[in-house]
Design a protein around this motif. Structure first.
Motif, PDB file in Angstrom:
ATOM      1  N   ASN A 133       8.814  -4.063  -1.557  1.00 20.66           N
ATOM      2  CA  ASN A 133      10.218  -4.275  -1.208  1.00 20.66           C
ATOM      3  C   ASN A 133      10.411  -4.095   0.293  1.00 20.66           C
ATOM      4  O   ASN A 133       9.475  -3.775   1.024  1.00 20.66           O
ATOM      5  CB  ASN A 133      11.135  -3.328  -1.997  1.00 20.66           C
ATOM      6  CG  ASN A 133      10.857  -1.870  -1.701  1.00 20.66           C
ATOM      7  OD1 ASN A 133      11.060  -1.401  -0.593  1.00 20.66           O
ATOM      8  ND2 ASN A 133      10.355  -1.138  -2.715  1.00 20.66           N
ATOM      9  N   HIS A 191      -1.156   2.492  -5.236  1.00 19.58           N
ATOM     10  CA  HIS A 191       0.181   2.084  -5.666  1.00 19.58           C
ATOM     11  C   HIS A 191       0.887   1.396  -4.500  1.00 19.58           C
ATOM     12  O   HIS A 191       0.966   1.947  -3.390  1.00 19.58           O
ATOM     13  CB  HIS A 191       0.995   3.298  -6.123  1.00 19.58           C
ATOM     14  CG  HIS A 191       2.368   2.945  -6.594  1.00 19.58           C
ATOM     15  ND1 HIS A 191       2.612   2.287  -7.779  1.00 19.58           N
ATOM     16  CD2 HIS A 191       3.583   3.149  -6.023  1.00 19.58           C
ATOM     17  CE1 HIS A 191       3.902   2.106  -7.927  1.00 19.58           C
ATOM     18  NE2 HIS A 191       4.523   2.622  -6.872  1.00 19.58           N
ATOM     19  N   LYS A 241       4.460  -0.568  -3.176  1.00 15.35           N
ATOM     20  CA  LYS A 241       5.872  -0.897  -3.372  1.00 15.35           C
ATOM     21  C   LYS A 241       6.161  -2.205  -2.636  1.00 15.35           C
ATOM     22  O   LYS A 241       5.929  -2.294  -1.423  1.00 15.35           O
ATOM     23  CB  LYS A 241       6.760   0.228  -2.826  1.00 15.35           C
ATOM     24  CG  LYS A 241       6.546   1.566  -3.529  1.00 15.35           C
ATOM     25  CD  LYS A 241       7.383   2.658  -2.886  1.00 15.35           C
ATOM     26  CE  LYS A 241       7.141   4.007  -3.561  1.00 15.35           C
ATOM     27  NZ  LYS A 241       7.937   5.090  -2.926  1.00 15.35           N
ATOM     28  N   ASP A 256       6.738  -3.147  -8.158  1.00 10.92           N
ATOM     29  CA  ASP A 256       5.618  -2.273  -7.818  1.00 10.92           C
ATOM     30  C   ASP A 256       4.339  -2.835  -8.434  1.00 10.92           C
ATOM     31  O   ASP A 256       4.382  -3.474  -9.498  1.00 10.92           O
ATOM     32  CB  ASP A 256       5.831  -0.860  -8.358  1.00 10.92           C
ATOM     33  CG  ASP A 256       7.036  -0.175  -7.733  1.00 10.92           C
ATOM     34  OD1 ASP A 256       7.488  -0.634  -6.664  1.00 10.92           O
ATOM     35  OD2 ASP A 256       7.531   0.799  -8.322  1.00 10.92           O
ATOM     36  N   THR A 268       6.664  -9.113  -9.223  1.00 11.41           N
ATOM     37  CA  THR A 268       5.449  -9.043  -8.405  1.00 11.41           C
ATOM     38  C   THR A 268       4.816 -10.429  -8.355  1.00 11.41           C
ATOM     39  O   THR A 268       5.013 -11.241  -9.266  1.00 11.41           O
ATOM     40  CB  THR A 268       4.417  -8.051  -8.989  1.00 11.41           C
ATOM     41  OG1 THR A 268       4.096  -8.450 -10.333  1.00 11.41           O
ATOM     42  CG2 THR A 268       4.979  -6.636  -9.015  1.00 11.41           C
ATOM     43  N   ALA A 298       6.995   0.985   1.961  1.00 10.80           N
ATOM     44  CA  ALA A 298       6.794  -0.257   1.212  1.00 10.80           C
ATOM     45  C   ALA A 298       6.084  -1.293   2.089  1.00 10.80           C
ATOM     46  O   ALA A 298       5.925  -1.117   3.306  1.00 10.80           O
ATOM     47  CB  ALA A 298       8.128  -0.794   0.716  1.00 10.80           C
ATOM     48  N   GLU A 319      12.271   0.572   1.266  1.00 16.29           N
ATOM     49  CA  GLU A 319      11.631   1.880   1.375  1.00 16.29           C
ATOM     50  C   GLU A 319      10.686   1.938   2.578  1.00 16.29           C
ATOM     51  O   GLU A 319      10.053   0.951   2.947  1.00 16.29           O
ATOM     52  CB  GLU A 319      10.874   2.197   0.084  1.00 16.29           C
ATOM     53  CG  GLU A 319      11.792   2.323  -1.131  1.00 16.29           C
ATOM     54  CD  GLU A 319      11.027   2.672  -2.387  1.00 16.29           C
ATOM     55  OE1 GLU A 319      10.587   3.828  -2.503  1.00 16.29           O
ATOM     56  OE2 GLU A 319      10.868   1.778  -3.248  1.00 16.29           O
TER      57      GLU A 319
END
Length: 273
Positions: free
Chosen positions: A82, A78, A80, A96, A31, A88, A85
């Motif tokens: 990337n 939250h 993601k 994450d 991250t 995301a 997904e």
């Protein structure tokens, strides 16, 4: 949270201005920023700090702006980070990040102030008329207040119901035996007599502090300073003392003196920031 953001937040609270804090509370994998990264947003959208930049930063700022409308106390989000997904943020980091967004109401900042140690501690030696007038004023401007005297009839919860602590000492010769000060401590000396002031002052100059202030006329204070010199205190030690205490506003009543002391303490705190 960096010291810069801490001071910025404290200034906003003193000005009565609400703000939103976003903080990275957990991360997994790669991250841009780890746990402990912070972003503070003012109502006009300007920010201090960062949660990592890029899409994560943009989405976090969007959430902060929404919170100004809802005034929601706190919510965990939250992310993601990337490109694979569907939900995301299309970031190449791959990890994450959990970001907690909090609305801070300047009228009720108690939890925020306590959690991040934004408060500075004021040790008020002397629970007489001036100490009694000063304590609520300092509490109102985000000082943690501790009222101290050698008389139980003055230092008690009836007189200081909302002070963080009320201490009764056997005498002022051992003022700091059970007190551990630090660089954010403000020592106010307003006892009922010259020797009480002197006993506290001698020990106060041996402690860490941001501020030492002592009530009294210039003549009285000059006498006490001469006593300090004879005991081996240096000119640098004496120069630490704000005496006569408070800004010069021709204050006469205990309430006016309290305002002048509080103003001087605000000034010192702001200059340190």
């Amino acid at each position: 949270m960096s010291q810069k953001i801490i001071y910025f937040a404290r200034d906003l609270l003193e000005q009565g201005e609400d703000f939103v804090i976003a903080k990275v509370v957990d991360t997994k994998g790669s991250t841009p920023r780890k746990k402990g990264a912070w972003l503070l947003m003012k109502k006009d959208g300007t920010t201090q700090g960062t949660v990592g930049g890029g899409r994560l930063e943009a989405e976090t700022e969007k959430l902060c702006k929404e919170v100004f409308q809802t005034k929601e106390k706190s919510r965990l989000h939250h992310f993601k980070l990337n490109t694979e997904e569907q939900d995301a943020l299309d970031m190449g980091c791959g990890g994450d990040a959990d970001v907690l967004v909090q609305y801070i109401d300047a009228a009720h900042p108690e939890e925020f102030v306590e959690e991040f140690n934004l408060e500075t501690t004021a040790y008020i030696f002397g629970a007489g008329h001036v100490g009694l007038a000063l304590e609520p004023v300092l509490r109102y401007i985000n000082f943690k207040t501790i009222a101290i005297d050698d008389r139980a009839e003055y230092a008690n919860r009836e007189r200081f119901p909302e002070a963080a602590e009320v201490k009764v000492l056997p005498d002022f010769k051992h003022s700091f035996d059970e007190i551990q000060t630090d660089e954010n401590s403000y020592i106010v000396i307003v006892t009922r007599g010259h020797m009480g002031d002197y006993d506290v002052l001698k020990d106060a100059l041996k402690q860490k502090s941001a501020y030492v202030g002592m009530i009294g006329s210039r003549k009285k204070n000059a006498m006490l300073f001469d006593m300090l010199r004879k005991e081996g205190y240096s000119e640098d030690d004496i120069a630490r003392v704000h005496a006569p205490i408070g800004l010069s506003i021709k204050a006469e009543t205990p309430e006016e003196i309290a305002i002048s002391i509080a103003a001087e303490m605000i000034q010192v705190r702001a200059e340190r920031s």
